[in-house]
Design a protein around this motif. Structure first.
Motif, PDB file in Angstrom:
ATOM      1  N   LYS A   1       0.821  -1.213   0.000  1.00 17.58           N
ATOM      2  CA  LYS A   1       0.000   0.000   0.000  1.00 17.58           C
ATOM      3  C   LYS A   1       0.853   1.259   0.000  1.00 17.58           C
ATOM      4  N   THR A   2       2.034   1.166   0.583  1.00 19.61           N
ATOM      5  CA  THR A   2       2.884   2.357   0.707  1.00 19.61           C
ATOM      6  C   THR A   2       4.127   2.308  -0.167  1.00 19.61           C
ATOM      7  N   TYR A   3       4.551   1.087  -0.526  1.00 22.42           N
ATOM      8  CA  TYR A   3       5.761   0.932  -1.346  1.00 22.42           C
ATOM      9  C   TYR A   3       5.441   1.262  -2.799  1.00 22.42           C
ATOM     10  N   LYS A   4       6.173   2.195  -3.367  1.00 23.22           N
ATOM     11  CA  LYS A   4       5.987   2.603  -4.759  1.00 23.22           C
ATOM     12  C   LYS A   4       7.249   2.276  -5.546  1.00 23.22           C
ATOM     13  N   GLU A   5       7.107   1.352  -6.495  1.00 25.83           N
ATOM     14  CA  GLU A   5       8.275   0.881  -7.247  1.00 25.83           C
ATOM     15  C   GLU A   5       8.989   1.995  -7.999  1.00 25.83           C
ATOM     16  N   ASN A   6       8.229   2.979  -8.474  1.00 27.81           N
ATOM     17  CA  ASN A   6       8.817   4.026  -9.313  1.00 27.81           C
ATOM     18  C   ASN A   6       9.130   5.305  -8.560  1.00 27.81           C
ATOM     19  N   SER A   7       8.999   5.294  -7.239  1.00 28.03           N
ATOM     20  CA  SER A   7       9.363   6.495  -6.487  1.00 28.03           C
ATOM     21  C   SER A   7      10.883   6.614  -6.461  1.00 28.03           C
ATOM     22  N   PRO A   8      11.418   7.824  -6.459  1.00 29.69           N
ATOM     23  CA  PRO A   8      12.876   8.004  -6.454  1.00 29.69           C
ATOM     24  C   PRO A   8      13.561   7.280  -5.297  1.00 29.69           C
ATOM     25  N   SER A   9      12.967   7.341  -4.107  1.00 30.69           N
ATOM     26  CA  SER A   9      13.588   6.693  -2.942  1.00 30.69           C
ATOM     27  C   SER A   9      13.691   5.185  -3.140  1.00 30.69           C
ATOM     28  N   SER A  10      12.624   4.576  -3.674  1.00 28.57           N
ATOM     29  CA  SER A  10      12.624   3.133  -3.908  1.00 28.57           C
ATOM     30  C   SER A  10      13.651   2.751  -4.967  1.00 28.57           C
ATOM     31  N   LEU A  11      13.686   3.504  -6.043  1.00 26.92           N
ATOM     32  CA  LEU A  11      14.621   3.205  -7.130  1.00 26.92           C
ATOM     33  C   LEU A  11      16.069   3.291  -6.655  1.00 26.92           C
ATOM     34  N   ILE A  12      16.378   4.305  -5.865  1.00 26.40           N
ATOM     35  CA  ILE A  12      17.752   4.487  -5.384  1.00 26.40           C
ATOM     36  C   ILE A  12      18.134   3.385  -4.401  1.00 26.40           C
ATOM     37  N   THR A  13      17.244   3.110  -3.429  1.00 26.42           N
ATOM     38  CA  THR A  13      17.540   2.107  -2.404  1.00 26.42           C
ATOM     39  C   THR A  13      17.733   0.726  -3.006  1.00 26.42           C
ATOM     40  N   VAL A  14      16.754   0.295  -3.799  1.00 24.29           N
ATOM     41  CA  VAL A  14      16.813  -1.055  -4.380  1.00 24.29           C
ATOM     42  C   VAL A  14      17.911  -1.132  -5.438  1.00 24.29           C
TER      43      VAL A  14
END
Length: 353
Positions: free
Chosen positions: A283-296
């Motif tokens: 519900k809160t994890y967004k695959e295309n958010s900048p934070s997610s892209l950088i972390t993963v």
């Protein structure tokens, strides 16, 4: 050694827990939603549950299979067939780093969702993978040195049942000689090789745990049913043969039962745990958010460097430059074919996962 492994894996989970909240980006950081017809949350959930069960089972089968080969003479670690199977599994691990994990990192860290400066101005994926490979070399070397010193000083008296038997046999052989208590060079070489096997198994386990969590998180967070269906088959194949490679290393390390169970447990549950974590955070994890892209993306790059180093240096190079393969050209050719088949099969899987 099992306590060290548990500590390393615990540290990794702490790092994941620190980074994960940064990846839980809200609408301010979002960069496009998946609006395709395959995006169906209610239909994706049963597929994710199936993925957890099937990947858990195939992971357990893959990593446990080599551990039961002592009862099968043809698959004993000293036999040629074991060397060929291990080369096949090493090819899979190598292709996992080059064809799956590293390209994913490049895609994430060069995404249009990230700012041009600095993410499009510098190849962070290759840089982090390089640093990870160097760091793995340092851990590999230092762990071998420290563990060897502990064994030599008697801090770790146990070096496996086989070494104890050799020590008894060696003592019995030289008991009648006045100056016969000097250690046998062959036994010393064997003990040193055993230490290398144990360090290799520990570091490889850590690298696999890192990328398994990341893969599982991605599967659990996505609601694209078209993607998940292909991923289930590809990940089952991946976990099965990657587990065989790790299981072969655990077998050669000659750990006791409890240590083997700890390593089997962590390998088997990390991807299913990652999927479950992804479901919980969907519900809160967004695959295309900048934070997610950088972390993963950074985690993928670091695990890619580790896996590539382990496959080339500790698995393939150690075996191909060893006396067994150097003295047998026919076995070398068979092992080369096995490496190519493993790497080729895993590379083909990159089409779907």
């Amino acid at each position: 050694m099992d306590t060290s492994l548990v500590k390393l894996i615990s540290i990794f989970f702490i790092i994941i827990s620190i980074f994960t909240p940064q990846a839980l980006s809200q609408s301010d950081d979002e960069c496009g939603e998946d609006t395709s017809s395959c995006n169906d949350k209610s239909a994706a959930l049963p597929l994710k549950i199936i993925a957890i069960v099937t990947i858990l089972i195939t992971s357990m089968i893959g990593v446990c299979l080599p551990l039961f080969t002592r009862s099968i003479p043809a698959l004993h670690p000293d036999r040629n067939l074991f060397v060929v199977v291990k080369a096949f599994a090493a090819g899979i691990i190598l292709a996992t780093g080059f064809m799956h994990v590293l390209p994913d990192s490049f895609d994430m860290l060069t995404s249009s969702c990230l700012k041009d400066n600095p993410w499009h101005k510098f190849p962070f994926s290759g840089f982090v993978a390089m640093l990870s490979a160097i760091a793995t070399l340092m851990v590999d070397s230092l762990a071998t040195s420290i563990y060897s010193k502990k064994c030599n000083s008697g801090v770790i008296p146990e070096a496996g049942e086989r070494d104890q038997e050799r020590a008894v046999a060696s003592f019995g052989h030289v008991h009648g000689h006045a100056h016969g208590l000097s250690p046998d060079p062959k036994d010393a070489d064997s003990s040193q090789q055993l230490l290398r096997y144990r360090v290799i198994a520990m570091v490889l386990e850590l690298g696999i745990v890192v990328h398994s969590i990341v893969i599982g998180l991605s599967v659990g967070a996505t609601n694209n049913t078209c993607t998940i269906k292909g991923l289930i088959a590809a990940l089952c194949f991946h976990q099965m043969f990657e587990g065989m490679g790790l299981g072969g290393c655990i077998l050669q390390a000659e750990y006791k039962l409890m240590k083997r169970l700890v390593m089997v447990f962590f390998f088997s549950v990390t991807t299913p745990f990652g999927i479950a974590l992804g479901i919980a955070l969907s519900k809160t994890y967004k695959e295309n958010s900048p934070s997610s892209l950088i972390t993963v993306g950074l985690l993928n790059a670091s695990s890619a460097g580790l896996l590539i180093y382990m496959a080339l240096v500790d698995l393939l190079s150690a075996d191909f430059m060893g006396p067994k393969l150097q003295g047998n050209i026919k076995l070398q050719v068979k092992s080369y074919v096995a490496v190519l088949l493993g790497a080729g099969g895993m590379s083909l899987m990159a089409k779907w996962a």
